[in-house]
Design a protein around this motif. Structure first.
Motif, PDB file in Angstrom:
ATOM      1  N   UNK A   1      13.352  -9.642 -23.712  1.00 37.50           N
ATOM      2  CA  UNK A   1      12.305  -8.122 -23.178  1.00 37.50           C
ATOM      3  C   UNK A   1      13.374  -7.157 -22.215  1.00 37.50           C
ATOM      4  N   UNK A   2      13.651  -6.213 -22.162  1.00 43.54           N
ATOM      5  CA  UNK A   2      14.442  -5.527 -21.057  1.00 43.54           C
ATOM      6  C   UNK A   2      13.813  -4.248 -20.940  1.00 43.54           C
ATOM      7  N   UNK A   3      13.564  -3.753 -19.742  1.00 43.42           N
ATOM      8  CA  UNK A   3      13.218  -2.506 -19.324  1.00 43.42           C
ATOM      9  C   UNK A   3      13.714  -1.409 -19.424  1.00 43.42           C
ATOM     10  N   UNK A   4      13.103  -0.155 -20.098  1.00 43.65           N
ATOM     11  CA  UNK A   4      13.785   0.943 -20.714  1.00 43.65           C
ATOM     12  C   UNK A   4      14.479   1.687 -18.907  1.00 43.65           C
ATOM     13  N   UNK A   5      15.237   1.774 -19.434  1.00 48.86           N
ATOM     14  CA  UNK A   5      15.849   2.579 -17.760  1.00 48.86           C
ATOM     15  C   UNK A   5      16.778   1.802 -17.410  1.00 48.86           C
ATOM     16  N   UNK A   6      16.600   0.202 -17.927  1.00 46.25           N
ATOM     17  CA  UNK A   6      17.305  -0.615 -17.448  1.00 46.25           C
ATOM     18  C   UNK A   6      18.910  -0.062 -17.013  1.00 46.25           C
TER      19      UNK A   6
ATOM     20  N   UNK B   1      19.605   1.328 -20.796  1.00 43.10           N
ATOM     21  CA  UNK B   1      18.562   0.985 -22.087  1.00 43.10           C
ATOM     22  C   UNK B   1      18.167   2.419 -22.164  1.00 43.10           C
ATOM     23  N   UNK B   2      18.210   2.837 -23.350  1.00 40.53           N
ATOM     24  CA  UNK B   2      17.687   4.231 -23.517  1.00 40.53           C
ATOM     25  C   UNK B   2      16.432   4.534 -24.327  1.00 40.53           C
TER      26      UNK B   2
ATOM     27  N   UNK C   1      21.529   0.600 -32.728  1.00 41.19           N
ATOM     28  CA  UNK C   1      20.467  -0.481 -32.850  1.00 41.19           C
ATOM     29  C   UNK C   1      20.755  -1.927 -32.063  1.00 41.19           C
ATOM     30  N   UNK C   2      20.363  -2.386 -30.943  1.00 40.24           N
ATOM     31  CA  UNK C   2      20.744  -3.997 -30.993  1.00 40.24           C
ATOM     32  C   UNK C   2      19.667  -4.650 -30.802  1.00 40.24           C
TER      33      UNK C   2
ATOM     34  N   UNK D   1      16.888  -2.016 -29.082  1.00 39.24           N
ATOM     35  CA  UNK D   1      17.565  -1.650 -28.184  1.00 39.24           C
ATOM     36  C   UNK D   1      18.174   0.049 -28.517  1.00 39.24           C
ATOM     37  N   UNK D   2      18.305   0.842 -28.119  1.00 39.44           N
ATOM     38  CA  UNK D   2      19.216   2.187 -28.055  1.00 39.44           C
ATOM     39  C   UNK D   2      19.257   1.961 -26.675  1.00 39.44           C
TER      40      UNK D   2
END
Length: 441
Positions: free
Chosen positions: A94-99, A23-24, A88-89, A51-52
């Motif tokens: 809720x996801x974390x950046x970098x995950x 997840x960027x 964009x998705x 998300x990107x």
């Protein structure tokens, strides 16, 4: 269009249909953005995230082709959109950046879309070769109970021309021709110089920047951002489902690939079952159906003849009774309260109610118009509905609009018409109708 996108790699299936990505970037949508998303896609969401990801794995919506179906980290993928070269998705979790997340696309859905999109290019290419028409619209729905794609053209086709086009598409499928990708970079011309000659391509609007062309040799070349197969033979089968006039041209509904095969198989089973019920081979269904229609028409004519005779006898009976009671007796009372049978009548004072269960609105209008002119009565013809009655009321002298207003107040009648005759419906049953006749009239 993203040239290096993973979704452009042909043959995505099995293990290739899932991949771990990073997840960027993450963005939570505002209430206004969620409202706009719901307005476009429907559904209900307490929260919505965008998300990107680290790679272009899911196909985004575009060019008449819906986005991929699938999941990210086990959550349903709601939508994928391309914006200035970035995907964009949309998710509800809720996801974390970098995950690092496991992404899966629906391989069957991707293949169905590719089968149909490639078939549409063949069809539109053949139309371009033989007709001066342009493809003005394209839409796919490869899901649900009624999968299909629609293609609009700015001209019309005859039945024979459609049959020849359908046969032509299936002939191209059987040839198993290659389906090639060609990329034009930057502001190049709309033709491409290559060793095997020069090609031009179809496009619906002016294009800027890099252009992706889908080429099927000697059949079609078209600017396209959608997913496609590698060879025409992979499509399998193509079928035109329906044709209709649309705006200044036409709209064709069609289907290809596995979905078309399943639809044709279902249709063949239905036809075989219908043929079996008629005790005829399925190849003789048109003749059997025509014979069945003729028998039904004959029965309907017979039924109408019997009804006409019955109404004539009733007309004669009423006129005779009126003549006998003309001196001094104003009350007219015929029949008994209406009941649910094919024919019953009930008359009181200057009104006569006829219940004709099997007749539609047009027949009721015809009968009412005939009898209102021959009888010195106001006539109310009732037909059967799932709930309540169809109503046609007419008179030679009375203004039936006033009577319609009375029925509206007492029977919730809804309808309209002229002074001589009104029509509409009411949802009441026999008990309420008979009570209305007894109390009001």
């Amino acid at each position: 269009m993203i040239k290096e996108a993973l979704y452009y790699q042909r043959g995505n299936s099995g293990e290739e249909a899932e991949k771990e990505l990073l997840v960027l970037e993450k963005r939570e949508l505002t209430e206004k953005e969620i409202e706009e998303f719901v307005k476009k896609w429907g559904g209900s969401y307490s929260s919505l995230f965008c998300y990107r990801l680290s790679e272009s794995f899911f196909y985004p919506e575009g060019g008449g082709q819906p986005c991929d179906r699938g999941s990210i980290a086990g959550a349903k993928l709601l939508s994928v959109e391309e914006n200035e070269g970035e995907l964009w998705h949309y998710l509800e979790v809720d996801l974390s950046r970098g995950e690092k997340v496991l992404c899966k696309f629906d391989a069957d859905f991707r293949r169905w879309q590719s089968e149909n999109h490639s078939a549409e290019h063949i069809f539109s290419g053949l139309v371009t070769q033989h007709f001066p028409y342009k493809n003005s619209g394209f839409h796919m729905e490869c899901f649900g109970e009624n999968p299909h794609m629609t293609v609009d053209f700015d001209g019309e086709f005859s039945e024979k021309e459609l049959e020849e086009l359908e046969q032509g598409v299936n002939a191209v499928i059987r040839k198993n021709l290659p389906i090639r990708e060609i990329y034009l970079e930057g502001e190049e011309d709309t033709s491409l110089e290559r060793k095997d000659g020069s090609i031009s391509f179809r496009q619906k609007k002016a294009l800027e920047g890099d252009i992706r062309i889908i080429e099927i040799p000697e059949v079609d070349s078209c600017a396209c951002c959608g997913t496609h197969l590698s060879f025409t033979g992979e499509i399998g089968v193509f079928s035109i489902l329906s044709y209709e006039k649309h705006r200044k041209g036409c709209r064709l509904t069609m289907l290809a690939g596995e979905l078309a095969f399943l639809a044709l198989e279902k249709k063949l089973k239905l036809l075989s079952g219908f043929a079996q019920s008629l005790s005829r081979p399925w190849t003789e269904i048109p003749e059997a159906f025509q014979s069945l229609q003729e028998r039904i028409f004959a029965k309907e004519e017979e039924k109408r003849g019997i009804l006409e005779a019955g109404i004539s006898l009733l007309e004669e009976k009423i006129l005779k009774e009126l003549e006998e009671k003309r001196k001094g007796i104003k009350m007219l009372f015929l029949g008994s309260p209406l009941k649910d049978s094919c024919f019953s009548y009930y008359g009181k004072n200057q009104y006569l109610f006829l219940y004709l269960s099997d007749l539609g609105m047009k027949d009721l209008q015809k009968i009412c118009d005939r009898l209102r002119l021959s009888l010195p009565l106001s006539l109310i013809c009732l037909g059967k509905k799932e709930e309540g009655f169809s109503v046609v009321a007419g008179s030679r002298e009375e203004d039936m609009r006033a009577f319609g207003k009375l029925m509206g107040e007492k029977l919730s009648f809804r309808g309209g018409g002229q002074k001589e005759m009104i029509q509409g419906s009411t949802a009441v049953g026999f008990r309420e109708m008979n009570a209305f006749i007894e109390r009001i009239l």
